[in-house]
Enzyme design. Structure first.
Site, PDB file in Angstrom:
ATOM      1  N   VAL A  60       6.891  10.519 -29.746  1.00  0.00           N
ATOM      2  CA  VAL A  60       6.068  10.378 -30.955  1.00  0.00           C
ATOM      3  C   VAL A  60       5.859  11.774 -31.537  1.00  0.00           C
ATOM      4  CG1 VAL A  60       3.805   9.653 -31.822  1.00  0.00           C
ATOM      5  CG2 VAL A  60       4.854   8.418 -29.910  1.00  0.00           C
ATOM      6  N   ASP A  76     -15.197  18.239 -21.881  1.00  0.00           N
ATOM      7  CA  ASP A  76     -13.989  18.610 -21.137  1.00  0.00           C
ATOM      8  C   ASP A  76     -13.780  17.606 -19.998  1.00  0.00           C
ATOM      9  OD1 ASP A  76     -11.966  19.693 -19.633  1.00  0.00           O
ATOM     10  OD2 ASP A  76     -12.757  21.742 -19.691  1.00  0.00           O
ATOM     11  N   LYS A 113       2.086   9.015 -15.385  1.00  0.00           N
ATOM     12  CA  LYS A 113       2.138   7.899 -16.344  1.00  0.00           C
ATOM     13  C   LYS A 113       2.453   6.585 -15.623  1.00  0.00           C
ATOM     14  CE  LYS A 113       0.813  10.311 -19.732  1.00  0.00           C
ATOM     15  NZ  LYS A 113      -0.429  10.015 -20.426  1.00  0.00           N
ATOM     16  N   TYR A 159      17.048   6.948 -29.992  1.00  0.00           N
ATOM     17  CA  TYR A 159      16.040   6.038 -30.554  1.00  0.00           C
ATOM     18  C   TYR A 159      16.637   5.232 -31.711  1.00  0.00           C
ATOM     19  CZ  TYR A 159      12.478   8.209 -27.723  1.00  0.00           C
ATOM     20  OH  TYR A 159      11.744   8.619 -26.657  1.00  0.00           O
ATOM     21  N   ILE A 165      -2.031  11.238 -31.302  1.00  0.00           N
ATOM     22  CA  ILE A 165      -2.182   9.783 -31.191  1.00  0.00           C
ATOM     23  C   ILE A 165      -3.659   9.381 -31.182  1.00  0.00           C
ATOM     24  CG2 ILE A 165      -1.839   7.857 -29.572  1.00  0.00           C
ATOM     25  CD1 ILE A 165       0.875   9.265 -28.805  1.00  0.00           C
ATOM     26  N   SER A 178       3.531   6.036 -20.855  1.00  0.00           N
ATOM     27  CA  SER A 178       4.683   6.617 -21.571  1.00  0.00           C
ATOM     28  C   SER A 178       5.956   5.951 -21.076  1.00  0.00           C
ATOM     29  CB  SER A 178       4.739   8.113 -21.266  1.00  0.00           C
ATOM     30  OG  SER A 178       5.968   8.664 -21.668  1.00  0.00           O
ATOM     31  N   THR A 187       4.007  14.487 -32.433  1.00  0.00           N
ATOM     32  CA  THR A 187       2.673  15.088 -32.307  1.00  0.00           C
ATOM     33  C   THR A 187       2.870  16.504 -31.792  1.00  0.00           C
ATOM     34  OG1 THR A 187       2.383  14.512 -29.981  1.00  0.00           O
ATOM     35  CG2 THR A 187       1.657  12.864 -31.589  1.00  0.00           C
ATOM     36  N   TYR A 232       4.830  14.631 -14.558  1.00  0.00           N
ATOM     37  CA  TYR A 232       4.227  13.932 -15.713  1.00  0.00           C
ATOM     38  C   TYR A 232       4.526  12.433 -15.597  1.00  0.00           C
ATOM     39  CZ  TYR A 232       3.628  12.475 -20.622  1.00  0.00           C
ATOM     40  OH  TYR A 232       3.253  11.820 -21.776  1.00  0.00           O
TER      41      TYR A 232
END
Ligand SMILES: NC(=O)c1ccc[n+]([C@@H]2O[C@H](COP(=O)([O-])OP(=O)(O)OC[C@H]3O[C@@H](n4cnc5c(N)ncnc54)[C@H](OP(=O)(O)O)[C@@H]3O)[C@@H](O)[C@H]2O)c1
Length: 253
Positions: free
Chosen positions: A190, A64, A161, A214, A21, A144, A192, A157
């Site tokens: 997405v 980094d 988000k 989706y 992205i 997300s 990726t 995760y």
């Protein structure tokens, strides 16, 4: 003819610009006239991103982001090379798909550090005198749909988000007086490398099931780049503190 997404002459820092992205966003913003400051660890892949961008005075800054405490001082150096930043897109992110049983504290800390702590320190760095454009600027965090809809193995995760949505709301209020807008994008799945890693651990029938969720199909990095461009652009000048969902109808279904 006017282009409401025109970013000619504006410098935008994009983290995670070495792939996925972030790369698609850097390339699309360059087509809208923006000067790109591309950030990630992989210098070779950053150079590839810039080679795919429309010509312009772009820069790559291999860094980094897990060195979170160094971010504000480093951003001063970046702005000395590029001039003041108009925009920041924090697309760098880390995901570990781990059921709670096997989720380690290190997994949690690694996600928190890049997804959330770096977002805060990048914004702190951005807000320094001489680093951002005082006439109006725009920050976009990559959240997300994981922040909005539960899925197994994504607890930590999702929490990172969700934190970005809270962060954007709070900083939108805090930074409004300085004409800095702060928003989130909440993409669904997405295509990726990050999504490919999910494919690797899901059995085939689960992946098919995921696609079925989706209505407009799974997204492409460009779909997210278009939305990032909108939130950055002057066309979104009255939009701050929001979380824009782009998910082909996933959360509506
Ligand atoms: N793909 C999806 O389905 C999806 C859906 C919703 C939200 N998102 C979010 O969208 C963002 C981008 O996702 P993506 O799919 O494009 O991910 P990706 O293809 O895995 O790319 C992640 C990017 O983050 C950079 N990065 C990771 N750790 C870093 C570090 N320590 N320092 C600097 N850069 C670092 C990577 O660059 P280097 O390895 O070169 O450092 C890479 O450019 C993430 O925040 C993700 O959570 C993705």
């Amino acid at each position: 003819m006017i282009n409401p997404l025109d970013l000619t002459g504006k410098t935008v820092m994009i983290t995670g610009a070495s792939k996925g992205i972030g790369r698609a966003t850097a390339i699309y913003l360059s087509r809208l006239g923006a000067r790109i400051a591309a950030v990630a660890r992989d210098a070779e892949q950053l150079a590839k991103t810039l080679s795919l961008a429309d010509s312009g005075n772009h820069h790559a800054f291999p860094f980094d982001l897990s060195d979170v405490e160094k971010i504000p001082a480093w951003m001063k150096e970046v702005a000395q090379a590029t001039g003041p930043l108009y925009g920041l897109v924090h697309s760098a992110g880390v995901v570990f798909n781990r059921p709670l049983k096997v989720l380690s504290y290190k997994n949690i800390a690694d996600m928190q550090r890049i997804n959330v702590d770096a977002a805060i320190l990048l914004t702190k760095g951005f807000k320094q005198t001489g680093v951002y454009e005082k006439e109006g600027s725009s920050i976009v965090y990559l959240s997300s749909t994981a922040a909005l809809k539960g899925k197994p193995a994504l607890a930590a995760y999702s929490a990172t988000k969700g934190a970005l949505i809270s962060l954007a709301r709070t900083l939108a209020v805090e930074l409004a007086a300085d004409h800095v807008r702060v928003n989130c994008l909440c993409p669904g799945l997405v295509r990726t490398q990050m999504a490919a890693e999910l494919n690797d651990i899901l059995p085939r029938e689960n992946l098919d099931k995921l696609e079925d969720e989706y209505p407009l199909g799974i997204g492409s990095p460009e779909d997210v780049a278009y939305a990032a461009a909108f939130l950055l652009s002057p066309a979104a000048r009255w939009i701050t503190g929001t979380a824009l969902v782009l998910d082909g109808g996933y959360t509506a279904a």
